[in-house]
Motif scaffolding. Structure first.
Motif, short mmCIF file in Angstrom:
data_model
loop_
_atom_site.label_atom_id
_atom_site.label_comp_id
_atom_site.label_asym_id
_atom_site.label_seq_id
_atom_site.Cartn_x
_atom_site.Cartn_y
_atom_site.Cartn_z
N GLU A 345 7.43 114.36 63.87
CA GLU A 345 7.32 113.90 65.25
C GLU A 345 7.49 112.39 65.35
O GLU A 345 8.13 111.88 66.27
CB GLU A 345 5.97 114.32 65.84
N GLU A 346 6.88 111.66 64.39
CA GLU A 346 7.02 110.21 64.40
C GLU A 346 8.47 109.80 64.14
O GLU A 346 8.98 108.83 64.74
CB GLU A 346 6.10 109.60 63.35
N ARG A 347 9.12 110.51 63.24
CA ARG A 347 10.52 110.23 62.96
C ARG A 347 11.37 110.42 64.22
O ARG A 347 12.23 109.59 64.55
CB ARG A 347 11.00 111.15 61.85
N LEU A 348 11.14 111.53 64.94
CA LEU A 348 11.88 111.79 66.17
C LEU A 348 11.60 110.71 67.21
O LEU A 348 12.52 110.24 67.90
CB LEU A 348 11.50 113.17 66.72
N ALA A 349 10.34 110.28 67.30
CA ALA A 349 10.00 109.26 68.29
C ALA A 349 10.71 107.95 67.99
O ALA A 349 11.16 107.25 68.91
CB ALA A 349 8.48 109.06 68.31
N VAL A 350 10.82 107.58 66.71
CA VAL A 350 11.50 106.34 66.35
C VAL A 350 12.96 106.38 66.80
O VAL A 350 13.47 105.42 67.40
CB VAL A 350 11.40 106.11 64.84
N PHE A 351 13.64 107.49 66.54
CA PHE A 351 15.06 107.58 66.92
C PHE A 351 15.23 107.61 68.43
O PHE A 351 16.16 106.99 68.97
CB PHE A 351 15.68 108.83 66.30
N VAL A 352 14.34 108.31 69.14
CA VAL A 352 14.46 108.38 70.59
C VAL A 352 14.21 107.02 71.22
O VAL A 352 14.94 106.57 72.12
CB VAL A 352 13.49 109.43 71.16
#
Length: 372
Positions: A345-352
Protein backbone atom coordinates in the motif's frame (compact mmCIF):
# COMPACT_ATOMS: atom_id res chain seq x y z
CA UNK A 1 -57.51 20.93 -69.96
CA UNK A 2 -56.83 17.77 -71.93
CA UNK A 3 -54.75 15.08 -70.13
CA UNK A 4 -53.16 12.11 -71.83
CA UNK A 5 -53.09 9.03 -69.57
CA UNK A 6 -50.20 7.07 -71.03
CA UNK A 7 -49.43 3.43 -70.20
CA UNK A 8 -45.78 2.60 -70.91
CA UNK A 9 -44.63 -0.83 -72.08
CA UNK A 10 -40.94 -0.62 -72.85
CA UNK A 11 -40.43 -4.40 -73.19
CA UNK A 12 -42.98 -4.72 -76.00
CA UNK A 13 -44.83 -7.58 -74.27
CA UNK A 14 -48.30 -6.25 -75.18
CA UNK A 15 -47.94 -6.22 -79.00
CA UNK A 16 -46.09 -9.57 -78.97
CA UNK A 17 -48.90 -11.24 -77.03
CA UNK A 18 -51.85 -9.63 -78.81
CA UNK A 19 -50.57 -8.75 -82.28
CA UNK A 20 -51.87 -5.19 -81.92
CA UNK A 21 -49.81 -2.41 -83.46
CA UNK A 22 -49.13 0.42 -81.00
CA UNK A 23 -50.00 3.06 -80.15
CA UNK A 24 -53.48 2.11 -78.92
CA UNK A 25 -55.62 5.11 -77.90
CA UNK A 26 -59.19 5.57 -76.70
CA UNK A 27 -61.26 4.05 -73.92
CA UNK A 28 -62.87 1.29 -76.00
CA UNK A 29 -59.62 0.33 -77.74
CA UNK A 30 -57.65 0.06 -74.47
CA UNK A 31 -60.49 -1.78 -72.75
CA UNK A 32 -60.58 -4.31 -75.59
CA UNK A 33 -56.80 -4.63 -75.41
CA UNK A 34 -56.94 -5.34 -71.65
CA UNK A 35 -59.40 -8.18 -72.16
CA UNK A 36 -57.41 -9.71 -75.00
CA UNK A 37 -54.07 -9.39 -73.24
CA UNK A 38 -55.48 -10.59 -69.90
CA UNK A 39 -56.85 -13.75 -71.51
CA UNK A 40 -53.51 -14.36 -73.25
CA UNK A 41 -51.28 -13.77 -70.22
CA UNK A 42 -53.26 -13.16 -67.02
CA UNK A 43 -50.14 -13.33 -64.79
CA UNK A 44 -48.39 -10.35 -66.43
CA UNK A 45 -48.37 -7.16 -64.35
CA UNK A 46 -48.91 -5.14 -67.54
CA UNK A 47 -52.60 -6.12 -67.32
CA UNK A 48 -52.82 -4.22 -64.05
CA UNK A 49 -50.97 -1.32 -65.65
CA UNK A 50 -53.56 -1.04 -68.43
CA UNK A 51 -56.41 -1.31 -65.92
CA UNK A 52 -54.83 1.43 -63.81
CA UNK A 53 -54.68 3.63 -66.92
CA UNK A 54 -58.41 3.11 -67.47
CA UNK A 55 -59.15 3.91 -63.83
CA UNK A 56 -57.11 7.14 -63.86
CA UNK A 57 -58.80 8.26 -67.08
CA UNK A 58 -62.24 7.52 -65.62
CA UNK A 59 -61.49 9.48 -62.44
CA UNK A 60 -60.34 12.47 -64.47
CA UNK A 61 -63.55 12.38 -66.51
CA UNK A 62 -65.64 12.15 -63.33
CA UNK A 63 -63.93 15.35 -62.14
CA UNK A 64 -64.98 17.09 -65.34
CA UNK A 65 -61.59 16.98 -67.04
CA UNK A 66 -61.07 15.79 -70.60
CA UNK A 67 -58.75 12.77 -70.78
CA UNK A 68 -57.54 10.18 -73.27
CA UNK A 69 -56.03 6.85 -72.26
CA UNK A 70 -53.38 5.38 -74.57
CA UNK A 71 -50.76 2.62 -74.66
CA UNK A 72 -47.31 2.93 -76.19
CA UNK A 73 -44.96 -0.02 -76.52
CA UNK A 74 -41.31 -0.50 -77.41
CA UNK A 75 -41.80 -3.06 -80.16
CA UNK A 76 -38.11 -3.51 -81.14
CA UNK A 77 -35.21 -5.90 -80.59
CA UNK A 78 -32.82 -3.44 -78.93
CA UNK A 79 -33.20 -0.95 -76.09
CA UNK A 80 -32.31 1.98 -78.32
CA UNK A 81 -34.77 0.81 -80.96
CA UNK A 82 -37.51 0.34 -78.36
CA UNK A 83 -37.02 3.85 -76.97
CA UNK A 84 -37.04 5.38 -80.44
CA UNK A 85 -40.24 3.47 -81.26
CA UNK A 86 -41.89 4.83 -78.10
CA UNK A 87 -40.73 8.36 -78.99
CA UNK A 88 -42.34 8.05 -82.46
CA UNK A 89 -45.58 6.75 -80.92
CA UNK A 90 -45.70 9.60 -78.40
CA UNK A 91 -45.18 12.12 -81.22
CA UNK A 92 -48.06 10.52 -83.12
CA UNK A 93 -50.36 10.77 -80.09
CA UNK A 94 -49.40 14.42 -79.53
CA UNK A 95 -50.16 15.25 -83.14
CA UNK A 96 -53.47 13.40 -82.97
CA UNK A 97 -54.88 14.60 -79.60
CA UNK A 98 -52.79 17.71 -78.76
CA UNK A 99 -52.92 17.17 -74.94
CA UNK A 100 -51.86 19.78 -72.39
CA UNK A 101 -50.27 17.37 -69.92
CA UNK A 102 -49.68 13.68 -69.32
CA UNK A 103 -50.02 11.17 -66.50
CA UNK A 104 -47.74 8.19 -66.95
CA UNK A 105 -48.63 4.71 -65.70
CA UNK A 106 -45.78 2.18 -65.29
CA UNK A 107 -45.42 -1.23 -63.67
CA UNK A 108 -41.63 -1.67 -63.45
CA UNK A 109 -38.37 0.19 -63.01
CA UNK A 110 -37.51 -0.50 -66.64
CA UNK A 111 -40.62 1.34 -67.81
CA UNK A 112 -39.71 4.36 -65.64
CA UNK A 113 -36.61 4.91 -67.78
CA UNK A 114 -38.89 5.99 -70.62
CA UNK A 115 -40.28 8.88 -68.54
CA UNK A 116 -37.62 11.40 -69.74
CA UNK A 117 -38.62 10.67 -73.35
CA UNK A 118 -42.18 11.76 -72.64
CA UNK A 119 -41.09 14.70 -70.45
CA UNK A 120 -39.02 16.11 -73.32
CA UNK A 121 -42.18 16.41 -75.41
CA UNK A 122 -45.02 17.05 -72.96
CA UNK A 123 -45.40 18.22 -69.33
CA UNK A 124 -45.79 15.22 -67.03
CA UNK A 125 -48.02 15.88 -64.02
CA UNK A 126 -47.64 12.51 -62.36
CA UNK A 127 -46.02 9.07 -62.62
CA UNK A 128 -48.26 6.29 -61.31
CA UNK A 129 -46.29 3.12 -60.52
CA UNK A 130 -48.51 0.04 -60.29
CA UNK A 131 -47.44 -2.65 -57.83
CA UNK A 132 -49.47 -5.85 -57.70
CA UNK A 133 -50.58 -6.38 -54.12
CA UNK A 134 -49.38 -9.98 -53.90
CA UNK A 135 -45.92 -8.94 -55.12
CA UNK A 136 -45.58 -5.63 -53.23
CA UNK A 137 -42.87 -6.89 -50.85
CA UNK A 138 -40.89 -8.41 -53.72
CA UNK A 139 -41.14 -5.22 -55.75
CA UNK A 140 -40.10 -3.07 -52.79
CA UNK A 141 -37.16 -5.38 -52.12
CA UNK A 142 -36.12 -5.04 -55.74
CA UNK A 143 -36.08 -1.24 -55.53
CA UNK A 144 -34.11 -1.33 -52.27
CA UNK A 145 -31.54 -3.69 -53.79
CA UNK A 146 -31.33 -1.49 -56.86
CA UNK A 147 -30.58 1.60 -54.75
CA UNK A 148 -28.12 -0.38 -52.63
CA UNK A 149 -26.15 -1.67 -55.60
CA UNK A 150 -26.05 1.82 -57.09
CA UNK A 151 -24.23 3.16 -54.02
CA UNK A 152 -20.51 2.55 -54.50
CA UNK A 153 -19.61 3.19 -50.85
CA UNK A 154 -22.22 0.72 -49.56
CA UNK A 155 -21.05 -1.92 -52.03
CA UNK A 156 -17.49 -1.61 -50.82
CA UNK A 157 -18.53 -1.62 -47.16
CA UNK A 158 -20.92 -4.58 -47.25
CA UNK A 159 -20.39 -6.72 -50.33
CA UNK A 160 -16.58 -6.86 -50.18
CA UNK A 161 -16.40 -8.06 -46.53
CA UNK A 162 -19.22 -10.50 -47.19
CA UNK A 163 -17.37 -11.92 -50.19
CA UNK A 164 -14.16 -12.25 -48.17
CA UNK A 165 -16.02 -14.09 -45.42
CA UNK A 166 -17.57 -16.52 -47.90
CA UNK A 167 -14.14 -17.20 -49.40
CA UNK A 168 -12.16 -17.49 -46.15
CA UNK A 169 -14.67 -19.54 -44.15
CA UNK A 170 -14.29 -22.80 -46.12
CA UNK A 171 -10.50 -22.36 -46.13
CA UNK A 172 -10.42 -22.01 -42.33
CA UNK A 173 -12.80 -24.93 -41.96
CA UNK A 174 -10.49 -27.09 -44.07
CA UNK A 175 -7.30 -26.03 -42.30
CA UNK A 176 -8.58 -26.21 -38.72
CA UNK A 177 -11.11 -29.02 -39.19
CA UNK A 178 -13.19 -27.31 -36.53
CA UNK A 179 -16.42 -25.44 -37.15
CA UNK A 180 -16.17 -23.53 -33.84
CA UNK A 181 -12.67 -22.24 -34.59
CA UNK A 182 -13.65 -21.15 -38.10
CA UNK A 183 -16.76 -19.31 -36.86
CA UNK A 184 -14.80 -17.68 -34.01
CA UNK A 185 -12.10 -16.48 -36.40
CA UNK A 186 -14.62 -15.05 -38.87
CA UNK A 187 -16.57 -13.38 -36.05
CA UNK A 188 -13.38 -11.81 -34.68
CA UNK A 189 -12.45 -10.44 -38.10
CA UNK A 190 -15.95 -9.00 -38.60
CA UNK A 191 -15.77 -7.40 -35.15
CA UNK A 192 -12.43 -5.79 -35.97
CA UNK A 193 -13.81 -4.51 -39.27
CA UNK A 194 -16.90 -3.02 -37.60
CA UNK A 195 -14.72 -1.24 -35.03
CA UNK A 196 -12.43 -0.10 -37.85
CA UNK A 197 -15.35 1.51 -39.69
CA UNK A 198 -17.34 2.59 -36.64
CA UNK A 199 -14.45 4.51 -35.06
CA UNK A 200 -13.49 6.11 -38.42
CA UNK A 201 -10.03 4.56 -38.20
CA UNK A 202 -10.04 4.16 -41.98
CA UNK A 203 -10.17 7.94 -42.44
CA UNK A 204 -7.23 8.41 -40.06
CA UNK A 205 -5.21 5.67 -41.76
CA UNK A 206 -5.92 7.07 -45.22
CA UNK A 207 -4.54 10.45 -44.14
CA UNK A 208 -1.31 9.09 -42.63
CA UNK A 209 0.72 9.00 -45.89
CA UNK A 210 -0.06 12.62 -46.73
CA UNK A 211 0.65 13.71 -43.15
CA UNK A 212 3.99 11.86 -43.15
CA UNK A 213 4.92 13.40 -46.51
CA UNK A 214 4.04 16.90 -45.32
CA UNK A 215 6.04 16.35 -42.13
CA UNK A 216 9.11 15.22 -44.08
CA UNK A 217 8.92 18.11 -46.54
CA UNK A 218 8.39 20.70 -43.81
CA UNK A 219 11.34 19.46 -41.72
CA UNK A 220 9.40 18.79 -38.52
CA UNK A 221 11.21 17.43 -35.48
CA UNK A 222 8.19 15.33 -34.57
CA UNK A 223 8.72 12.95 -37.49
CA UNK A 224 12.03 11.88 -35.87
CA UNK A 225 10.59 11.67 -32.38
CA UNK A 226 7.66 9.59 -33.69
CA UNK A 227 10.14 7.06 -35.08
CA UNK A 228 11.96 7.06 -31.72
CA UNK A 229 8.63 6.60 -29.94
CA UNK A 230 7.77 3.63 -32.14
CA UNK A 231 11.14 2.03 -31.38
CA UNK A 232 10.74 2.57 -27.63
CA UNK A 233 7.22 1.12 -27.82
CA UNK A 234 8.60 -2.02 -29.47
CA UNK A 235 11.24 -2.27 -26.74
CA UNK A 236 8.48 -1.92 -24.16
CA UNK A 237 6.44 -4.73 -25.68
CA UNK A 238 9.56 -6.92 -25.82
CA UNK A 239 10.48 -6.06 -22.22
CA UNK A 240 6.97 -6.84 -21.03
CA UNK A 241 6.90 -10.17 -22.83
CA UNK A 242 10.37 -11.04 -21.51
CA UNK A 243 9.34 -10.13 -17.97
CA UNK A 244 6.26 -12.35 -18.18
CA UNK A 245 8.28 -15.29 -19.52
CA UNK A 246 10.87 -14.98 -16.71
CA UNK A 247 8.22 -15.27 -13.97
CA UNK A 248 7.52 -18.96 -13.73
CA UNK A 249 5.57 -18.64 -10.49
CA UNK A 250 2.74 -16.54 -11.92
CA UNK A 251 -0.76 -17.89 -11.73
CA UNK A 252 -3.60 -16.51 -13.83
CA UNK A 253 -3.99 -14.19 -16.75
CA UNK A 254 -4.55 -11.11 -14.57
CA UNK A 255 -1.16 -11.45 -12.86
CA UNK A 256 0.50 -12.00 -16.25
CA UNK A 257 -1.16 -8.84 -17.58
CA UNK A 258 0.03 -6.85 -14.54
CA UNK A 259 3.56 -8.18 -15.04
CA UNK A 260 3.50 -7.16 -18.69
CA UNK A 261 2.33 -3.66 -17.74
CA UNK A 262 4.93 -3.37 -14.95
CA UNK A 263 7.88 -4.07 -17.24
CA UNK A 264 6.59 -2.39 -20.41
CA UNK A 265 5.16 0.85 -18.99
CA UNK A 266 8.52 2.63 -18.45
CA UNK A 267 9.50 2.12 -22.10
CA UNK A 268 6.03 2.97 -23.38
CA UNK A 269 6.02 6.13 -21.25
CA UNK A 270 9.42 7.08 -22.66
CA UNK A 271 8.09 6.58 -26.18
CA UNK A 272 5.05 8.75 -25.49
CA UNK A 273 7.29 11.33 -23.84
CA UNK A 274 9.52 11.43 -26.94
CA UNK A 275 6.53 11.86 -29.26
CA UNK A 276 4.92 14.58 -27.11
CA UNK A 277 8.25 16.42 -26.75
CA UNK A 278 8.73 16.43 -30.51
CA UNK A 279 5.25 17.83 -30.97
CA UNK A 280 5.98 20.49 -28.35
CA UNK A 281 9.20 21.52 -30.15
CA UNK A 282 7.35 21.76 -33.49
CA UNK A 283 4.70 24.01 -31.97
CA UNK A 284 7.29 26.21 -30.29
CA UNK A 285 9.13 26.66 -33.61
CA UNK A 286 6.00 27.30 -35.65
CA UNK A 287 4.08 29.50 -33.19
CA UNK A 288 5.19 32.43 -31.08
CA UNK A 289 3.04 31.22 -28.20
CA UNK A 290 2.79 27.55 -27.28
CA UNK A 291 -0.56 26.35 -25.98
CA UNK A 292 -0.77 25.05 -22.43
CA UNK A 293 -2.07 21.70 -23.64
CA UNK A 294 1.14 21.00 -25.56
CA UNK A 295 3.19 21.84 -22.46
CA UNK A 296 1.00 19.68 -20.20
CA UNK A 297 1.26 16.65 -22.47
CA UNK A 298 4.80 15.44 -21.55
CA UNK A 299 4.06 15.86 -17.83
CA UNK A 300 0.76 14.02 -18.23
CA UNK A 301 2.49 11.12 -19.97
CA UNK A 302 5.01 10.75 -17.13
CA UNK A 303 2.25 11.02 -14.51
CA UNK A 304 0.15 8.32 -16.14
CA UNK A 305 3.19 6.05 -16.47
CA UNK A 306 3.99 6.42 -12.75
CA UNK A 307 0.42 5.66 -11.69
CA UNK A 308 0.07 2.61 -13.96
CA UNK A 309 3.42 1.20 -12.83
CA UNK A 310 2.45 1.78 -9.20
CA UNK A 311 -0.81 -0.16 -9.54
CA UNK A 312 0.89 -2.95 -11.49
CA UNK A 313 3.59 -3.24 -8.81
CA UNK A 314 0.95 -3.30 -6.08
CA UNK A 315 -0.87 -6.27 -7.64
CA UNK A 316 2.38 -8.12 -8.30
CA UNK A 317 3.58 -7.63 -4.74
CA UNK A 318 0.24 -8.82 -3.37
CA UNK A 319 0.59 -11.90 -5.58
CA UNK A 320 4.10 -12.52 -4.14
CA UNK A 321 5.70 -12.00 -7.53
CA UNK A 322 7.71 -8.91 -6.49
CA UNK A 323 9.58 -8.40 -3.28
CA UNK A 324 8.75 -5.42 -1.05
CA UNK A 325 10.70 -2.21 -1.64
CA UNK A 326 13.42 -1.61 0.95
CA UNK A 327 14.82 1.86 1.50
CA UNK A 328 18.44 1.49 2.67
CA UNK A 329 19.52 2.79 6.07
CA UNK A 330 21.76 5.78 6.58
CA UNK A 331 24.73 5.80 8.98
CA UNK A 332 26.09 9.27 9.73
CA UNK A 333 28.10 8.53 12.85
CA UNK A 334 25.95 9.64 15.73
CA UNK A 335 22.86 9.59 13.51
CA UNK A 336 21.80 6.34 11.94
CA UNK A 337 18.55 5.30 10.28
CA UNK A 338 17.49 1.68 9.99
CA UNK A 339 16.32 0.32 6.62
CA UNK A 340 12.64 0.89 5.95
CA UNK A 341 10.53 -1.73 4.19
CA UNK A 342 7.56 -0.30 2.29
CA UNK A 343 4.37 -2.30 2.21
CA UNK A 344 2.39 -2.78 -1.00
CA UNK A 345 0.00 0.00 0.00
CA UNK A 346 2.82 2.40 0.84
CA UNK A 347 4.53 1.59 -2.44
CA UNK A 348 1.31 2.34 -4.35
CA UNK A 349 0.84 5.59 -2.44
CA UNK A 350 4.36 6.75 -3.34
CA UNK A 351 3.77 6.20 -7.06
CA UNK A 352 0.31 7.79 -7.01
CA UNK A 353 1.54 10.86 -5.10
CA UNK A 354 4.49 11.17 -7.48
CA UNK A 355 2.16 11.00 -10.47
CA UNK A 356 -0.14 13.67 -9.01
CA UNK A 357 2.81 15.94 -8.23
CA UNK A 358 4.20 15.62 -11.75
CA UNK A 359 0.74 16.41 -13.17
CA UNK A 360 0.43 19.50 -10.95
CA UNK A 361 3.88 20.67 -12.02
CA UNK A 362 2.83 20.29 -15.66
CA UNK A 363 -0.31 22.32 -15.08
CA UNK A 364 1.70 25.04 -13.35
CA UNK A 365 4.37 25.17 -16.04
CA UNK A 366 1.72 25.23 -18.76
CA UNK A 367 -0.07 28.08 -17.03
CA UNK A 368 3.12 30.10 -16.71
CA UNK A 369 4.12 29.63 -20.34
CA UNK A 370 0.57 30.26 -21.47
CA UNK A 371 0.48 33.60 -19.66
CA UNK A 372 3.66 34.64 -21.39
Amino acid sequence: MHTLVLCLDRSGAVPRATGVTPPVAGWEAVQSLVVEYGVTDPEDSAVNCLLEGLRVSRDLRDDGEESTVAVVSGNADSIVGADRTIAEQVDALLERFDPDAAILVVDSADDERVVPIVESRLPVDSVDRVVVRQARDIESTYYLLKQFLADEELRGTVLVPLGVVLLVFPILLTLTNSLAVAIAAITAVIGVFLLYKGLNIDESVSGLPSQARDALYSGRVSIVTYVVAAGLALIGVFAGALGVSDMASMDGEFVAAMAFAFYSVPWLALGALAASTGRLIDESIREDEVGANYVNLPFGVVAVGLVVRGFAGYFLERASVLDPVTVGGVDLGALSLAPVVLSAEERLAVFVVAGVLVSLVGIRVGGILGDE
